[in-house]
Design an enzyme around this catalytic site. Structure first.
Site, PDB file in Angstrom:
ATOM      1  N   SER A 137       0.860  -1.190   0.000  1.00 25.97           N
ATOM      2  CA  SER A 137       0.000   0.000   0.000  1.00 25.97           C
ATOM      3  C   SER A 137       0.892   1.234   0.000  1.00 25.97           C
ATOM      4  O   SER A 137       2.033   1.180   0.492  1.00 25.97           O
ATOM      5  CB  SER A 137      -0.865   0.015   1.264  1.00 25.97           C
ATOM      6  N   TYR A 150      -2.750  -1.540  10.442  1.00 24.36           N
ATOM      7  CA  TYR A 150      -2.830  -1.762   8.980  1.00 24.36           C
ATOM      8  C   TYR A 150      -1.591  -1.187   8.305  1.00 24.36           C
ATOM      9  O   TYR A 150      -0.930  -1.857   7.504  1.00 24.36           O
ATOM     10  CB  TYR A 150      -4.098  -1.105   8.409  1.00 24.36           C
TER      11      TYR A 150
HETATM   12  N1  LIG Z   1      -8.499  -0.205  -1.944  1.00 23.63           N
HETATM   13  C1  LIG Z   1      -7.467   0.502  -1.499  1.00 23.63           C
HETATM   14  O1  LIG Z   1      -7.559   1.718  -1.327  1.00 23.63           O
HETATM   15  C2  LIG Z   1      -6.162  -0.174  -1.232  1.00 23.63           C
HETATM   16  C3  LIG Z   1      -5.028   0.645  -1.100  1.00 23.63           C
HETATM   17  C4  LIG Z   1      -3.819   0.038  -0.807  1.00 23.63           C
HETATM   18  C5  LIG Z   1      -3.730  -1.341  -0.675  1.00 23.63           C
HETATM   19  N2  LIG Z   1      -4.861  -2.100  -0.813  1.00 23.63           N
HETATM   20  C6  LIG Z   1      -4.723  -3.546  -0.622  1.00 23.63           C
HETATM   21  O2  LIG Z   1      -5.302  -4.224  -1.717  1.00 23.63           O
HETATM   22  C7  LIG Z   1      -5.694  -5.527  -1.288  1.00 23.63           C
HETATM   23  C8  LIG Z   1      -7.110  -5.801  -1.774  1.00 23.63           C
HETATM   24  O3  LIG Z   1      -8.002  -4.918  -1.116  1.00 23.63           O
HETATM   25  P1  LIG Z   1      -9.269  -4.286  -1.860  1.00 23.63           P
HETATM   26  O4  LIG Z   1      -9.103  -2.828  -1.826  1.00 23.63           O
HETATM   27  O5  LIG Z   1      -9.520  -4.968  -3.136  1.00 23.63           O
HETATM   28  O6  LIG Z   1     -10.414  -4.594  -0.780  1.00 23.63           O
HETATM   29  P2  LIG Z   1     -11.599  -5.662  -0.770  1.00 23.63           P
HETATM   30  O7  LIG Z   1     -12.495  -5.477  -1.938  1.00 23.63           O
HETATM   31  O8  LIG Z   1     -12.160  -5.599   0.591  1.00 23.63           O
HETATM   32  O9  LIG Z   1     -10.833  -7.045  -0.987  1.00 23.63           O
HETATM   33  C9  LIG Z   1     -10.179  -7.698   0.045  1.00 23.63           C
HETATM   34  C10 LIG Z   1     -10.323  -9.173  -0.208  1.00 23.63           C
HETATM   35  O10 LIG Z   1      -9.581  -9.877   0.793  1.00 23.63           O
HETATM   36  C11 LIG Z   1     -10.445 -10.882   1.305  1.00 23.63           C
HETATM   37  N3  LIG Z   1     -10.065 -11.276   2.655  1.00 23.63           N
HETATM   38  C12 LIG Z   1     -10.109 -10.554   3.795  1.00 23.63           C
HETATM   39  N4  LIG Z   1      -9.696 -11.295   4.821  1.00 23.63           N
HETATM   40  C13 LIG Z   1      -9.385 -12.515   4.321  1.00 23.63           C
HETATM   41  C14 LIG Z   1      -8.911 -13.708   4.872  1.00 23.63           C
HETATM   42  N5  LIG Z   1      -8.688 -13.837   6.189  1.00 23.63           N
HETATM   43  N6  LIG Z   1      -8.698 -14.764   4.056  1.00 23.63           N
HETATM   44  C15 LIG Z   1      -8.935 -14.674   2.739  1.00 23.63           C
HETATM   45  N7  LIG Z   1      -9.410 -13.569   2.148  1.00 23.63           N
HETATM   46  C16 LIG Z   1      -9.619 -12.502   2.936  1.00 23.63           C
HETATM   47  C17 LIG Z   1     -11.832 -10.276   1.252  1.00 23.63           C
HETATM   48  O11 LIG Z   1     -12.798 -11.283   1.375  1.00 23.63           O
HETATM   49  P3  LIG Z   1     -14.235 -11.021   2.081  1.00 23.63           P
HETATM   50  O12 LIG Z   1     -15.123 -10.553   0.978  1.00 23.63           O
HETATM   51  O13 LIG Z   1     -14.586 -12.335   2.646  1.00 23.63           O
HETATM   52  O14 LIG Z   1     -14.034  -9.939   3.122  1.00 23.63           O
HETATM   53  C18 LIG Z   1     -11.782  -9.646  -0.128  1.00 23.63           C
HETATM   54  O15 LIG Z   1     -11.982 -10.606  -1.140  1.00 23.63           O
HETATM   55  C19 LIG Z   1      -5.543  -5.541   0.236  1.00 23.63           C
HETATM   56  O16 LIG Z   1      -4.340  -6.184   0.600  1.00 23.63           O
HETATM   57  C20 LIG Z   1      -5.471  -4.071   0.579  1.00 23.63           C
HETATM   58  O17 LIG Z   1      -4.772  -3.845   1.776  1.00 23.63           O
HETATM   59  C21 LIG Z   1      -6.065  -1.556  -1.101  1.00 23.63           C
END
Ligand SMILES: NC(=O)c1ccc[n+]([C@@H]2O[C@H](COP(=O)([O-])OP(=O)(O)OC[C@H]3O[C@@H](n4cnc5c(N)ncnc54)[C@H](OP(=O)(O)O)[C@@H]3O)[C@@H](O)[C@H]2O)c1
Length: 247
Positions: A137, A150
């Site tokens: 991130s 986080y």
């Molecule tokens: N969006 C942003 O602004 C942003 C910025 C920087 C980094 N990121 C990183 O990008 C990655 C993806 O996030 P996203 O933004 O796409 O959010 P998201 O839509 O909430 O996706 C997160 C995914 O991780 C899954 N997950 C959570 N806990 C889990 C576990 N214990 N085991 C397996 N799967 C799990 C969630 O499943 P459920 O549906 O079951 O919860 C969901 O499919 C993350 O690592 C996040 O930190 C995101």
């Protein structure tokens, strides 16, 4: 990482960036296996988009062992693993109840990817070309005070990626870090957040960076560069001050 002809496992691929990458990589001619912690969501998304799907809860060591074993049995040609699953939860150390949130964040965002690496690395070392892709991130480089643990897990993922890349030099396994800026996903309910980047625009940029530089170590879209370069550019303190306003 080359972007075609791979067999790719992506964790947390039932929504957001993980699902987006799964779709884009499938379109580029990769075999894609998605993993997630909820069986119903995995079944639904796999059927809808034509992926194979496996249940892996990345906060659970047994689930990782079983899930990775299943993926390797079904797809012995597996050569790319994307550590994408993550949670982002606010904590306030002056209020009770924050420690379990911190512990869950470390188990999911930091220990989870480390355990996945431990489980898949022996297999990947036997492949001619392989990559581990870790999603960190922009907050790895300037923390968001609303989410201390986080932010710490993402700094940890950055440091782990850097160090492991050195240890794996000379092997067939490369390490790629994707450091997203704020992107409109369900993470922290950002789907409607104006300041966050639209998901499809983010994915367009990620794919074109990977295409242009298959040997690159970090995937940095333009919007994340102010975070990544804050220390070097002397903007860290003002950036941290601005992030401190977010509630
Ligand atoms: N969006 C942003 O602004 C942003 C910025 C920087 C980094 N990121 C990183 O990008 C990655 C993806 O996030 P996203 O933004 O796409 O959010 P998201 O839509 O909430 O996706 C997160 C995914 O991780 C899954 N997950 C959570 N806990 C889990 C576990 N214990 N085991 C397996 N799967 C799990 C969630 O499943 P459920 O549906 O079951 O919860 C969901 O499919 C993350 O690592 C996040 O930190 C995101």
């Amino acid at each position: 990482m080359k972007i075609t002809g791979n067999t790719v496992l992506i964790t947390g691929a039932t929504s957001g960036i993980g699902l987006g990458l799964a779709r884009r990589l499938k379109d580029e001619g990769n075999e894609v296996v998605i993993a997630g912690r909820r069986k119903d969501a995995i079944d639904e998304v796999s059927a809808r988009f034509g992926f194979d799907g496996v249940v892996i809860d990345v906060s659970d060591a047994e689930s990782i062992k079983n899930g990775v074993r299943t993926v390797i049995e079904r797809h012995p040609e597996l050569n790319v693993v994307v550590n994408n699953a993550g949670i982002m939860l606010p904590e306030n150390v002056l209020e009770p109840g924050w420690l379990p949130v911190a512990e869950e964040s470390v188990a999911t965002n930091l220990l989870g990817p480390i355990r996945i690496v431990a489980e898949v690395l022996p297999h990947l070392l036997g492949r001619a070309e392989a990559w581990i892709v870790n999603v960190s991130s922009g907050l790895a480089f300037v923390p968001l005070p609303l989410t201390p643990t986080y932010s710490a897990t993402k700094s940890g993922i950055h440091a782990f990626s850097e160090a492991v890349r050195v240890q794996l030099a000379g092997t067939s396994v490369g390490i790629v870090e994707i450091a997203p800026p704020p992107v409109r996903t369900k993470l922290m309910n950002q789907e409607e957040r104006e300041e966050a980047m639209p998901l499809e625009g983010f994915l367009d940029e990620v794919m074109s960076i990977l295409r242009a530089d298959p040997d690159g170590h970090e995937v940095l879209v333009d919007a994340v560069k102010p975070f990544r370069n804050a220390q070097a550019e002397g903007t860290y303190d003002t950036f941290l001050e601005a992030l401190s306003q977010r509630r």
